[in-house]
Design an enzyme around this catalytic site. Structure first.
Site, mmCIF file in Angstrom:
data_model
loop_
_atom_site.group_PDB
_atom_site.id
_atom_site.type_symbol
_atom_site.label_atom_id
_atom_site.label_comp_id
_atom_site.label_asym_id
_atom_site.label_seq_id
_atom_site.Cartn_x
_atom_site.Cartn_y
_atom_site.Cartn_z
ATOM 1 N N MET A 1 -3.859 -6.745 -7.057
ATOM 2 C CA MET A 1 -3.365 -7.966 -7.996
ATOM 3 C C MET A 1 -4.337 -8.925 -8.447
ATOM 4 O O MET A 1 -3.944 -10.086 -8.108
ATOM 5 C CB MET A 1 -1.974 -8.248 -7.132
ATOM 6 C CG MET A 1 -1.017 -7.410 -6.852
ATOM 7 S SD MET A 1 -0.319 -6.265 -8.041
ATOM 8 C CE MET A 1 0.681 -7.365 -8.945
ATOM 9 N N ARG A 2 -5.312 -8.364 -8.656
ATOM 10 C CA ARG A 2 -6.597 -9.527 -9.035
ATOM 11 C C ARG A 2 -6.639 -9.035 -10.647
ATOM 12 O O ARG A 2 -7.038 -7.633 -10.867
ATOM 13 C CB ARG A 2 -7.759 -9.366 -8.524
ATOM 14 C CG ARG A 2 -7.466 -9.806 -7.046
ATOM 15 C CD ARG A 2 -7.835 -11.150 -6.606
ATOM 16 N NE ARG A 2 -9.113 -11.728 -6.963
ATOM 17 C CZ ARG A 2 -9.238 -12.965 -6.899
ATOM 18 N NH1 ARG A 2 -8.248 -13.938 -6.840
ATOM 19 N NH2 ARG A 2 -10.417 -13.523 -7.298
ATOM 20 N N GLY B 1 0.777 -1.361 0.064
ATOM 21 C CA GLY B 1 -0.064 -0.131 -0.106
ATOM 22 C C GLY B 1 0.916 1.160 -0.023
ATOM 23 O O GLY B 1 0.402 2.434 0.350
ATOM 24 N N SER B 2 1.957 1.159 -0.576
ATOM 25 C CA SER B 2 2.850 2.549 -0.553
ATOM 26 C C SER B 2 2.145 3.496 -1.590
ATOM 27 O O SER B 2 2.315 4.868 -1.063
ATOM 28 C CB SER B 2 4.352 2.336 -0.872
ATOM 29 O OG SER B 2 4.504 1.956 -2.169
ATOM 30 N N ASN B 3 1.756 3.150 -2.599
ATOM 31 C CA ASN B 3 1.000 4.090 -3.441
ATOM 32 C C ASN B 3 -0.458 4.478 -2.743
ATOM 33 O O ASN B 3 -0.745 5.863 -2.875
ATOM 34 C CB ASN B 3 0.621 3.281 -4.834
ATOM 35 C CG ASN B 3 1.591 3.624 -6.038
ATOM 36 O OD1 ASN B 3 2.130 4.506 -6.273
ATOM 37 N ND2 ASN B 3 2.324 2.475 -6.122
ATOM 38 N N GLU C 1 6.204 6.514 -9.044
ATOM 39 C CA GLU C 1 4.881 6.107 -9.001
ATOM 40 C C GLU C 1 4.384 7.288 -7.696
ATOM 41 O O GLU C 1 3.008 7.472 -8.049
ATOM 42 C CB GLU C 1 4.827 4.591 -8.257
ATOM 43 C CG GLU C 1 5.163 3.519 -9.456
ATOM 44 C CD GLU C 1 5.102 2.310 -9.129
ATOM 45 O OE1 GLU C 1 3.841 1.928 -8.499
ATOM 46 O OE2 GLU C 1 5.782 1.322 -9.136
ATOM 47 N N ASN D 1 -5.465 3.159 -12.644
ATOM 48 C CA ASN D 1 -4.648 1.914 -12.358
ATOM 49 C C ASN D 1 -3.129 2.446 -12.426
ATOM 50 O O ASN D 1 -3.031 3.321 -13.258
ATOM 51 C CB ASN D 1 -4.593 0.661 -13.003
ATOM 52 C CG ASN D 1 -3.785 -0.463 -12.599
ATOM 53 O OD1 ASN D 1 -3.615 -0.656 -11.556
ATOM 54 N ND2 ASN D 1 -3.096 -0.977 -13.672
ATOM 55 N N ASP E 1 -3.923 -3.404 -18.700
ATOM 56 C CA ASP E 1 -2.950 -2.706 -18.761
ATOM 57 C C ASP E 1 -2.842 -2.029 -20.032
ATOM 58 O O ASP E 1 -1.756 -1.556 -20.674
ATOM 59 C CB ASP E 1 -1.706 -3.228 -18.366
ATOM 60 C CG ASP E 1 -1.325 -3.826 -16.898
ATOM 61 O OD1 ASP E 1 -2.097 -3.397 -16.134
ATOM 62 O OD2 ASP E 1 -0.721 -4.746 -16.949
ATOM 63 N N HIS F 1 0.730 1.280 -13.148
ATOM 64 C CA HIS F 1 1.622 -0.077 -13.544
ATOM 65 C C HIS F 1 2.854 0.299 -13.464
ATOM 66 O O HIS F 1 3.103 1.486 -14.046
ATOM 67 C CB HIS F 1 0.966 -0.213 -14.900
ATOM 68 C CG HIS F 1 1.562 -1.555 -15.494
ATOM 69 N ND1 HIS F 1 1.269 -2.952 -15.108
ATOM 70 C CD2 HIS F 1 2.489 -1.772 -16.201
ATOM 71 C CE1 HIS F 1 2.151 -3.758 -15.435
ATOM 72 N NE2 HIS F 1 2.882 -3.048 -16.570
HETATM 73 C C1 GAR Z 1 3.239 -0.846 -7.384
HETATM 74 O O1 GAR Z 1 4.696 -0.844 -8.030
HETATM 75 C C2 GAR Z 1 2.480 -1.139 -8.565
HETATM 76 O O2 GAR Z 1 2.739 -0.199 -9.603
HETATM 77 C C3 GAR Z 1 2.353 -2.341 -8.848
HETATM 78 O O3 GAR Z 1 2.392 -2.967 -7.544
HETATM 79 C C4 GAR Z 1 3.170 -2.469 -6.744
HETATM 80 C C5 GAR Z 1 2.265 -2.189 -5.596
HETATM 81 O O4 GAR Z 1 3.070 -1.349 -4.457
HETATM 82 N N1 GAR Z 1 1.283 -2.772 -9.496
HETATM 83 C C6 GAR Z 1 0.911 -3.760 -10.305
HETATM 84 O O5 GAR Z 1 1.988 -4.468 -10.777
HETATM 85 C C7 GAR Z 1 -0.407 -3.893 -10.949
HETATM 86 N N2 GAR Z 1 -0.390 -4.727 -12.120
HETATM 87 P P1 GAR Z 1 2.289 -0.801 -3.329
HETATM 88 O O6 GAR Z 1 1.330 -1.735 -2.597
HETATM 89 O O7 GAR Z 1 3.323 -0.527 -2.198
HETATM 90 O O8 GAR Z 1 1.670 0.374 -3.879
#
Ligand code: GAR
Length: 211
Positions: free
Chosen positions: A92-93, A13-15, A176, A109, A147, A111
């Protein structure tokens, strides 16, 4: 009125945290009302609650192979909370048409690649393998093709000769955290972002909160 926004996560969940932090600024044009995770053990749920945001799990394992039923449960929670924008942030679903159609044009989203390069998983390893010199991240609208929806914002980073997958992931992740809040802000106000052609992005400020 600021659009009510939900964030869907599966893990760290950093984003999500970057979006929540940005939305704390009174000038930020969207509000974060809800965080949902398909995994009850997602670290981001706890972080969201600590930040004072309602955060709940809708465990996909409770629905067995019925992906549409899981998404219907998520959609019900989004609708009940009067959500207007959904941000996928490490969710991630793969989505079924149920959620994609319900949120068409209102679901973003992030990516970890410069789309259309490297859709799917393991983007950093694949970028290193391909020998690209620029890599990065993309915020895009979600459509049924994974995507592949319209691009709202991108940031590029260099790929350095000694980079490991983790080095590259960290460098991209910093970007990101910058572009997702910027893209959400621009989306919420109907302004174009990340495109040299403003007409290619949103042109009509949406009337949030009037539905
Ligand atoms: C992030 O790098 C995001 O871009 C990626 O998962 C990570 C989640 O990190 N998303 C995907 O790969 C989606 N296909 P986070 O939980 O720290 O935000």
């Amino acid at each position: 009125m600021k659009p009510r926004t939900a964030i869907l996560i599966s893990g760290r969940g950093s984003n999500m945290a970057a979006l929540i932090a940005a939305a704390r600024d009174p000038a930020f044009p969207a509000r974060i009302d809800l965080v949902l995770s398909n995994r009850p053990d997602a670290a981001g749920l706890r972080a969201a609650r600590l930040a004072g945001i309602r955060a709940e799990a809708v465990d996909h394992r409770d629905f067995g192979p019925d992906r549409a039923a899981h998404e219907a449960a998520i959609d019900t929670m989004l609708q009940t909370a009067n959500i207007e924008i959904v941000c996928l942030a490490g969710y991630m679903r793969l989505l079924t048409p149920l959620l994609v159609q319900a949120w068409q044009g209102r679901m973003l989203n992030i990516h970890p690649s410069l789309l259309p390069s490297f859709p799917g998983l393991h983007t950093h390893a694949r970028a290193l393998q391909a020998g690209v010199k620029l890599h990065g991240c993309t915020v895009h609208l979600v459509t049924q093709e994974t995507d592949a929806g319209p691009i709202l914002a991108q940031a590029a980073v260099p790929v350095l000769p000694a980079d490991t997958e983790d080095d590259l992931a960290q460098r991209v992740l910093r970007q990101e955290h910058a572009i997702y809040p910027a893209a959400l802000a621009a989306f919420a106000t109907g302004k174009p972002v990340g495109s040299p052609d403003p007409e290619a992005c949103l042109t009509n400020p949406p009337a949030w909160g009037t539905a």
